[in-house]
Design a protein around this motif. Structure first.
Motif, PDB file in Angstrom:
ATOM      1  N   GLU A 194       0.815  -1.211   0.000  1.00  0.00           N
ATOM      2  CA  GLU A 194       0.000   0.000   0.000  1.00  0.00           C
ATOM      3  C   GLU A 194       0.848   1.261   0.000  1.00  0.00           C
ATOM      4  OE1 GLU A 194      -3.146   0.192  -0.436  1.00  0.00           O
ATOM      5  OE2 GLU A 194      -3.490  -1.978  -0.395  1.00  0.00           O
ATOM      6  N   ASP A 195       2.031   1.206   0.608  1.00  0.00           N
ATOM      7  CA  ASP A 195       2.857   2.402   0.717  1.00  0.00           C
ATOM      8  C   ASP A 195       3.842   2.563  -0.435  1.00  0.00           C
ATOM      9  OD1 ASP A 195       4.476   0.292   1.350  1.00  0.00           O
ATOM     10  OD2 ASP A 195       5.310   1.167   3.180  1.00  0.00           O
ATOM     11  N   ALA A 196       3.756   1.694  -1.450  1.00  0.00           N
ATOM     12  CA  ALA A 196       4.673   1.784  -2.590  1.00  0.00           C
ATOM     13  C   ALA A 196       4.212   2.870  -3.561  1.00  0.00           C
ATOM     14  CB  ALA A 196       4.759   0.446  -3.306  1.00  0.00           C
ATOM     15  N   ASP A 197       5.166   3.631  -4.090  1.00  0.00           N
ATOM     16  CA  ASP A 197       4.837   4.649  -5.091  1.00  0.00           C
ATOM     17  C   ASP A 197       4.511   4.025  -6.443  1.00  0.00           C
ATOM     18  OD1 ASP A 197       5.322   6.670  -3.252  1.00  0.00           O
ATOM     19  OD2 ASP A 197       7.440   6.818  -3.801  1.00  0.00           O
ATOM     20  N   GLY A 198       4.990   2.808  -6.664  1.00  0.00           N
ATOM     21  CA  GLY A 198       4.781   2.095  -7.911  1.00  0.00           C
ATOM     22  C   GLY A 198       5.510   0.776  -7.837  1.00  0.00           C
ATOM     23  N   ALA A 199       5.537   0.057  -8.947  1.00  0.00           N
ATOM     24  CA  ALA A 199       6.204  -1.244  -8.958  1.00  0.00           C
ATOM     25  C   ALA A 199       6.668  -1.547 -10.374  1.00  0.00           C
ATOM     26  CB  ALA A 199       5.276  -2.342  -8.441  1.00  0.00           C
ATOM     27  N   SER A 200       7.463  -2.604 -10.491  1.00  0.00           N
ATOM     28  CA  SER A 200       8.061  -2.939 -11.784  1.00  0.00           C
ATOM     29  C   SER A 200       8.010  -4.431 -12.019  1.00  0.00           C
ATOM     30  CB  SER A 200       9.524  -2.476 -11.815  1.00  0.00           C
ATOM     31  OG  SER A 200      10.283  -3.176 -10.834  1.00  0.00           O
ATOM     32  N   LEU A 201       8.126  -4.800 -13.287  1.00  0.00           N
ATOM     33  CA  LEU A 201       8.351  -6.200 -13.644  1.00  0.00           C
ATOM     34  C   LEU A 201       9.397  -6.233 -14.743  1.00  0.00           C
ATOM     35  CD1 LEU A 201       5.454  -7.524 -15.857  1.00  0.00           C
ATOM     36  CD2 LEU A 201       5.307  -5.298 -14.807  1.00  0.00           C
TER      37      LEU A 201
END
Length: 367
Positions: free
Chosen positions: A121-128
């Motif tokens: 929930e506290d992540a600004d974004g994510a990657s793969l």
């Protein structure tokens, strides 16, 4: 360890039940050994598991609850191996399907939709992360066209997944020796005219970077100057040997010539030229050995190999320092089962993460 995680492609599980069993056997004990409330994961989902989860949002919520209960957080996904990453022989099959095959785009989109439901929930974004188009042969202008079309379609799916998550999900293309996008420079040249840099960037695998004999600071600067971003760093170390003709070095190198994974080799030639072999047994037979070698074999970050071999952790430190303090760092030593000297993965992963926290996060890479 808010931006540090380890990649679960080290664990041989390709369905959700198997993944949870492997996490119980390894990730939970690692977290307990480190004494942290939450442990970051770079989750690997094989294609079948990704498709099953992407088709069932309730299943994603259940997986999220299972991870939360274990104190595990998914910071990134590794969408490079499609499946079968722990078969007796993997070698070139890890690059299939490549980006000319619609199955690759579908798998990547599935992973993005799953990630939308798993990121903290506290992540600004994510990657793969994904493979650098495919192995270099066979490849053609038509393959380029099909890969570009597939990446454009996938970028559209990532935008939809980002909207669902309310935060950006970005695709990180991972250059690798021997592939169409062999080096960071190759990836920049190919990607810049073809992709939206808000959606697609670079995964900097530091073992691959070291094998290519690239200078980390120059590589990161080239990415940024081209308007792309280093989306994630895969913290990994390759083998280095100064004198490949030394009999002691050759005896030790031969122990790393195992049958499961491909271990590309590069030799530093004269006037900046780099000589290449696609696998370590080939290199031992064909490369002249007049210059230093680097071998694509992921070495545990905390444990130097036996001399005169050494690990390229200096490249790793410099790359992390150049990439900055916002990039997720994914420790990716998938070779525990094929190391010449056996090791307990729980002990090893915990030691690697302690090393990475101390050397890369607390110290910011280069001191």
């Amino acid at each position: 360890m808010t931006r540090l995680c380890y990649c679960t492609n080290v664990h041989p599980a390709e369905d959700v039940a198997g993944i949870l069993r492997q996490l119980d056997a390894y990730a939970v004990p690692v977290r307990e050994r480190l004494g942290c409330d939450r442990l970051g994961l770079g989750l690997w989902l094989a294609a079948e598991a990704a498709a099953e989860l992407a088709a069932d949002p309730a299943a994603v919520r259940r997986l999220r609850a299972e991870l939360d209960a274990r104190g595990l957080s998914v910071l990134t996904l590794n969408a490079f191996p499609y499946g079968g990453f722990h078969q007796e022989v993997v070698k070139h099959s890890v690059y299939r399907p490549d980006w000319t095959d619609p199955a690759r785009a579908r798998y990547t989109a599935d992973c993005a939709y799953v990630l939308a439901g798993l990121m903290p929930e506290d992540a600004d974004g994510a990657s793969l992360s994904t493979l650098p188009l495919g192995w270099r042969t066979p490849w053609s202008p038509e393959a380029d066209r099909r890969a570009e079309s597939a990446l454009r379609w996938t970028a559209g799916e990532l935008r939809k997944a980002s909207a669902r998550a309310g935060r950006p999900i970005r695709l990180a293309v991972e250059p690798e020796p021997g592939c169409v996008l062999d080096t960071v420079a190759d990836a920049v040249r190919w990607l810049v005219p073809r992709v939206d840099p808000e959606v697609v960037g670079i995964c900097l695998d530091t073992a691959h970077l070291a094998v290519s004999f690239a200078e980390p600071e120059q590589a990161v600067a080239a990415v940024e100057e081209a308007g792309l971003a280093v989306v994630k760093v895969q913290a990994s170390a390759a083998l280095h040997v100064d004198d490949p003709r030394d009999p002691a070095a050759r005896r030790l190198l031969a122990r790393y010539a195992e049958p499961r994974y491909l271990h590309q080799v590069r030799e530093a030639g004269e006037r900046g030229r780099v000589l290449a072999a696609d696998d370590l047994p080939e290199a031992l037979e064909t490369l002249p050995g007049r210059g230093a070698w680097r071998v694509h074999f992921h070495i545990p970050l905390h444990a130097e190999p036996e001399r005169p071999l050494r690990a390229t952790t200096d490249v790793l430190r410099r790359a992390v320092a150049a990439a900055g303090d916002k990039v997720v760092i994914e420790v990716e030593t998938y070779t525990w089962q094929v190391l010449p000297r056996g090791a307990d993965p729980v002990d090893g992963i915990a030691a690697e993460l302690e090393w990475a926290q101390r050397e890369l996060v607390d110290e910011g890479g280069v001191r």
